[in-house]
Design a protein around this motif. Structure first.
Motif, mmCIF file in Angstrom:
data_model
loop_
_atom_site.group_PDB
_atom_site.id
_atom_site.type_symbol
_atom_site.label_atom_id
_atom_site.label_comp_id
_atom_site.label_asym_id
_atom_site.label_seq_id
_atom_site.Cartn_x
_atom_site.Cartn_y
_atom_site.Cartn_z
ATOM 1 N N LEU A 156 0.861 -0.550 -0.384
ATOM 2 C CA LEU A 156 -0.337 0.170 -0.155
ATOM 3 C C LEU A 156 1.088 1.343 0.102
ATOM 4 O O LEU A 156 0.490 2.081 -0.761
ATOM 5 N N TYR A 157 1.761 1.169 0.893
ATOM 6 C CA TYR A 157 2.913 2.767 0.876
ATOM 7 C C TYR A 157 3.397 2.454 -0.411
ATOM 8 O O TYR A 157 3.347 4.045 -0.991
ATOM 9 N N PHE B 247 2.096 1.871 -3.810
ATOM 10 C CA PHE B 247 1.251 1.972 -4.201
ATOM 11 C C PHE B 247 0.873 3.794 -4.155
ATOM 12 O O PHE B 247 0.659 3.900 -5.362
ATOM 13 N N VAL B 248 0.750 4.203 -3.099
ATOM 14 C CA VAL B 248 0.842 5.670 -2.703
ATOM 15 C C VAL B 248 2.221 6.415 -3.170
ATOM 16 O O VAL B 248 2.129 7.416 -3.349
ATOM 17 N N VAL B 249 2.833 5.985 -2.683
ATOM 18 C CA VAL B 249 4.774 6.689 -2.886
ATOM 19 C C VAL B 249 4.705 5.873 -4.286
ATOM 20 O O VAL B 249 5.156 7.275 -4.568
ATOM 21 N N GLY C 84 2.890 5.527 -6.741
ATOM 22 C CA GLY C 84 1.673 6.315 -8.064
ATOM 23 C C GLY C 84 1.300 8.192 -7.706
ATOM 24 O O GLY C 84 2.618 8.339 -8.379
ATOM 25 N N PRO C 85 0.585 8.430 -7.322
ATOM 26 C CA PRO C 85 0.090 9.917 -6.759
ATOM 27 C C PRO C 85 1.236 10.927 -6.600
ATOM 28 O O PRO C 85 1.253 12.043 -6.484
ATOM 29 N N LEU C 86 2.534 10.074 -5.760
ATOM 30 C CA LEU C 86 3.189 11.011 -4.798
ATOM 31 C C LEU C 86 4.102 11.332 -5.771
ATOM 32 O O LEU C 86 5.055 11.367 -5.471
ATOM 33 N N THR D 119 9.701 2.090 5.598
ATOM 34 C CA THR D 119 9.007 1.555 5.109
ATOM 35 C C THR D 119 9.087 -0.317 5.555
ATOM 36 O O THR D 119 8.489 -0.481 6.060
#
Length: 174
Positions: free
Chosen positions: A20-21, A23-25, A27-29, A154
């Protein structure tokens, strides 16, 4: 049976939090990668980046399976060590954090350099493997400070500590 539960719960918790980390980092970040592309980057360790990117959801599934296999293997090592070294379950926050640091080094400076992700193939012989390891350690992979802190975070907070807490909760009296 408690050892098996500790391994499975630790591996699942670490795997879910870590992916999940990512995917977020990633991805959009930062890079704008889709979840499938993040998973394909994991699969690239087996088949190389070009093949992983061309494989669609099949290689994303390979990446997901690989990710959870690695997380479960990491949990198994810790849980089995904790059956011999009680300090690992007595102080899970400390030892989980330190285990996460060890995992960070192992993954970034041993596993990934020896995988097919960078070159598309595994090292052909011991000399090539040694050269890849030497290159990884000599360059220490120059990352931006935020990316470096994020990858260390992470591995410690989302991988090492959850594994240690699962070992303490489910691995007692094993």
């Amino acid at each position: 049976m408690r050892i098996v539960w500790a391994i499975l719960v630790g591996g699942l918790a670490a795997g879910v939090l870590d992916i999940l980390y990512a995917f977020v980092v990633y991805g959009p970040l930062s890079y704008g990668l889709s979840p499938a592309e993040v998973l394909q980057s994991v699969a690239a360790g087996w088949i190389g980046r070009d093949a992983a990117g061309a494989g669609g959801w099949n290689t994303a599934a390979l990446g997901l399976g690989t990710h959870f296999f690695i997380a479960t293997a990491m949990a198994a090592v810790y849980v089995l060590a904790a059956t011999r070294m009680r300090a690992l379950t007595a102080r899970p926050w400390l030892w989980g954090f330190l285990y996460g640091l060890v995992l960070y080094v192992a993954m970034n400076y041993v596993v990934v350099p020896l995988s097919a992700s960078a070159t598309g193939a595994f090292p052909a012989d011991a000399a090539e493997a040694g050269a890849r390891l030497q290159s990884a350690f000599s360059s220490l992979r120059p990352l931006g400070l935020l990316q470096l802190l994020g990858t260390i975070f992470t591995h410690t907070a989302f991988v090492g500590i959850p594994i240690a807490l699962a070992a303490r909760r489910f691995g007692r009296a094993a």
